[in-house]
Design a protein around this motif. Structure first.
Motif, mmCIF file in Angstrom:
data_model
loop_
_atom_site.group_PDB
_atom_site.id
_atom_site.type_symbol
_atom_site.label_atom_id
_atom_site.label_comp_id
_atom_site.label_asym_id
_atom_site.label_seq_id
_atom_site.Cartn_x
_atom_site.Cartn_y
_atom_site.Cartn_z
ATOM 1 N N HIS A 46 7.477 -0.246 6.886
ATOM 2 C CA HIS A 46 6.534 -1.195 7.506
ATOM 3 C C HIS A 46 6.565 -1.198 9.149
ATOM 4 O O HIS A 46 7.578 -0.656 9.989
ATOM 5 N N LEU A 47 5.619 -1.648 9.831
ATOM 6 C CA LEU A 47 5.439 -1.740 11.233
ATOM 7 C C LEU A 47 6.251 -3.018 11.639
ATOM 8 O O LEU A 47 5.839 -4.292 11.112
ATOM 9 N N TYR A 66 2.742 0.005 6.495
ATOM 10 C CA TYR A 66 2.199 1.156 7.460
ATOM 11 C C TYR A 66 0.782 1.597 6.924
ATOM 12 O O TYR A 66 0.257 2.099 8.033
ATOM 13 N N TYR A 67 0.424 1.629 5.716
ATOM 14 C CA TYR A 67 -0.953 1.829 5.536
ATOM 15 C C TYR A 67 -1.892 0.758 5.452
ATOM 16 O O TYR A 67 -2.988 0.785 4.826
ATOM 17 N N TYR A 68 -1.494 -0.249 6.550
ATOM 18 C CA TYR A 68 -2.556 -1.371 6.591
ATOM 19 C C TYR A 68 -3.696 -0.752 7.128
ATOM 20 O O TYR A 68 -3.988 0.004 8.076
ATOM 21 N N ASP A 94 10.981 -4.731 3.810
ATOM 22 C CA ASP A 94 10.806 -3.390 3.812
ATOM 23 C C ASP A 94 9.945 -3.076 2.838
ATOM 24 O O ASP A 94 9.774 -3.803 1.578
ATOM 25 N N ARG A 95 8.825 -2.349 3.238
ATOM 26 C CA ARG A 95 7.854 -1.457 2.271
ATOM 27 C C ARG A 95 7.663 -0.132 2.580
ATOM 28 O O ARG A 95 6.927 0.393 3.316
ATOM 29 N N ILE A 138 7.321 2.000 14.975
ATOM 30 C CA ILE A 138 6.966 2.580 13.717
ATOM 31 C C ILE A 138 8.072 2.651 13.134
ATOM 32 O O ILE A 138 9.297 3.205 13.670
ATOM 33 N N ASN A 139 8.393 2.704 11.695
ATOM 34 C CA ASN A 139 9.550 2.816 11.014
ATOM 35 C C ASN A 139 9.382 4.076 9.822
ATOM 36 O O ASN A 139 8.675 3.851 8.985
#
Length: 649
Positions: A46-47, A66-68, A94-95, A138-139
């Motif tokens: 996730h961000l 992340y894919y929002y 966490d995603r 960004i992770n």
């Protein structure tokens, strides 16, 4: 001969411990060895919000997938697939998903595009620009290691890896948000020989994000990564085409796999930690010395006088003995309340439930800190710390039920069925209800930090299937035991409590008792708060272990002092006063969170403020129960000890 053989066996076992520990790896964190050219998966997470670079403040508490859709990151061609996560990892937001980035061990890539050109419309541009201004990061994960940026500690002048990297930056001239659309990925590997064949292990990941508007896809399907073009500025009034690109560089490193986390786990200015610990330790020594002085001098004198008076046959003496007794009563009045000091407090059921949950929290915190100190809760296994805390708390439900039952029975309580039910339900139910309510705010915001409904059901299942039955079993065993009786009998008619003056009044005494244990953990609490709200890894468990020990000693010592002064003032209602007095440490933790909010946080929205205050209040409430229980049991032992030392008719 027999003794010598046993000594040799024991010494041999001790000598083999280092070799056993060096060959031991926790489940899920064993090294993965790759062949040259083998695919190394890059997972995206996730961000997360961080401290904004323009004002060094936290502007949000929400994380985003992340894919929002408004972020328009490239997606895998075969679809997004979820990566299995632990319970603690999910609870902390966490995603983790698969990504379109292609990495092959020890094979460099100069310029690649993970997908076709994307277009940011005005609404997506506005959302992304706001996240850049708020300092979002960004992770990524490669072989369990977080992708990081190389930072320099200005104090110690040492370089270290800071997990996550910036979504974008702000222009130094105009202050406009600039989107990072190119990523230079540097992967460090360590070469090992296995069976005569070279294998490679990932030991470090660095990402240098850049903003390049002249990136483009060529007709043959390859990509061109610009170098001298203008940065990417997302227009909020129209469409902005963006091409995502990346390059991969592999570099051999002498860092062994077992020590690859060392460069990530950087301590900011360790002198602050040591100064705080030394300062707290000196304070604790002074405090314990004061308590010891009271116990060894004042109490010893009181007990000797009381026992000497009881040995005198008043019938054989004239009025001298009465004068002696009057002198004793004026000097110290704690013996005068011997017939009321073990009287059941008000709301004994509630106090026993709180103490049972406090004992459960105490055991859970101590065991978790010790496990983390020994390195058993590795950061390589994401979310394992939170998972371990939940499971340890659940298993110690037996302790909570047992302590609650023993205390309630000692208070003379008769509603034993209500005690058995409320101990595992009241406090955990309250915490779960608040957590569920706050989670609705996160869910309404569209944040990835919202805990899924299935995870909520899993928590309820763990709670009712494991914790509640264990608590019932502990309560049953506790009620089967005999009640803990005080050394003196309780009078039928309660003694009147004289009005308290000065610092012995309710509010001043509680505030003074709670602030001393808070002072022992203040500095470490700041680092914990910063790590928690800025999504950084907290790993300074050695300092935390020492601070936890100092907090226990300080809570016990200050509460014993409070109870001694109360008893000397002929106030026998010490039970709730000792619990709330030591528990005020949790109130100061919450107050500290509000100060942190006023100085380091700027949300600008109601939802973020509600979440921050709600979670901070929840943490403060748990600390209140924990430290309150420490203070109560220390005071209980103290009161039993001093009244068992005197002779009472």
């Amino acid at each position: 001969m027999w003794f010598t053989d046993r000594a040799n066996i024991i010494s041999t076992l001790f000598l083999t411990i280092p070799s056993l520990s060096s060959a031991f790896y926790l489940p899920g964190v064993a090294p993965t060895s790759y062949d040259e050219g083998q695919t190394v998966p890059l997972y995206v997470n996730h961000l997360t919000p961080g401290l904004a670079r323009q004002d060094d403040q936290l502007h949000s508490v929400f994380s985003y997938d992340y894919y929002y859709p408004p972020l328009h990151f490239c997606r895998p061609k075969d679809g997004i697939k979820d990566v299995r996560e632990s319970l603690g990892s999910i609870l902390f937001g966490d995603r983790i998903h698969t990504s379109p980035f292609e990495l092959h061990m020890a094979q460099n890539e100069s310029c690649k595009a993970p997908c076709e050109q994307v277009v940011f419309d005005g609404r997506s541009a506005s959302f992304t620009n706001r996240r850049i201004s708020q300092g979002y990061n960004i992770n990524w994960l490669i072989d369990g290691l977080p992708a990081a940026q190389l930072n320099l500690d200005a104090v110690t002048e040492t370089k270290f890896y800071s997990p996550s990297f910036a979504l974008g930056t702000l222009s130094e001239e105009s202050g406009q948000p600039l989107l990072n659309n190119h990523f230079d990925i540097l992967v460090e590997y360590h070469r090992v020989s296995t069976g005569g064949k070279d294998k490679y292990r990932v030991v470090g990941v660095l990402v240098e994000p850049r903003s390049r508007s002249d990136n483009k896809l060529l007709e043959d399907g390859s990509a061109h990564c610009g170098t001298d073009g203008a940065p990417v500025v997302l227009s909020e009034d129209g469409d902005t085409p963006v091409t995502w690109t990346y390059s991969v560089t592999w570099r051999e490193s002498s860092t062994a796999w077992a020590t690859r986390w060392d460069k990530y786990l950087h301590v900011y200015d360790p002198k602050i930690h040591w100064f705080s610990l030394i300062n707290s330790a000196v304070f604790v020594v002074f405090l314990v010395g004061m308590v010891s002085m009271i116990l060894l001098r004042a109490l010893k004198k009181d007990i000797a006088r009381y026992n000497r008076l009881d040995a005198i046959n008043l019938d054989d003496l004239d009025g001298t003995s009465a004068a002696i007794e009057d002198g004793i009563q004026e000097d110290s009045g704690w013996k005068l309340v011997h017939g009321d000091v073990f009287r059941s407090p008000k709301a004994p059921l509630l106090l026993s439930v709180l103490l049972g949950n406090g004992a459960q929290l105490f055991m859970m915190t101590g065991v978790s800190v010790v496990f983390a100190l020994l390195g058993l809760l590795s950061p390589a296994n994401r979310g394992f710390l939170a998972t371990a805390i939940l499971l340890i708390y659940t298993l110690f439900g037996f302790v909570g039920g047992y302590v609650s039952a023993r205390v309630y029975k000692s208070f003379g309580g008769e509603a034993w069925k209500r005690n058995i039910v409320l101990t595992p339900v009241l406090i955990p139910g309250f915490v779960f209800a608040i957590f569920f309510l706050l989670n609705l705010f996160v869910w309404a915001k569209g944040s990835s930090g919202a805990v899924p409904f299935t995870t909520m059901l899993a928590l309820l299942l763990i709670w009712f299937v494991i914790s509640v039955p264990l608590s019932f079993a502990g309560s049953w065993l506790g009620f089967k035991r005999t009640a803990i009786e005080g050394p003196t009998k309780t009078n039928q008619i309660p003694r009147q409590v004289p009005p308290m003056t000065g610092t012995l009044r309710t509010v001043p005494s509680l505030l003074l008792t709670g602030i001393l244990p808070f002072g022992a953990i203040f500095v470490e609490l700041y680092f914990i708060m910063t790590s928690l709200w800025t999504n950084k890894i907290y790993y300074m468990f050695g300092f935390l272990f020492l601070c936890y020990g100092l907090m226990i000693i300080t809570s016990a010592a200050t509460t014993i002092l409070l109870v001694y002064f109360l008893l000397c003032a002929e106030n026998y209602r010490w039970q709730w006063r000792s619990f709330i007095g030591a528990g005020m440490t949790g109130g100061y933790v919450f107050l500290n969170a509000l100060i942190f909010w006023a100085t380091r946080v700027s949300f600008g929205g109601l939802t973020g403020a509600v979440l921050y205050v709600g979670y901070s209040a929840l943490i403060g409430f748990l600390v209140f129960i924990l430290t309150g229980s420490i203070g109560f049991f220390a005071s209980w032992a103290f009161v039993h000890r001093i009244y068992s030392s005197i002779k009472v008719d």
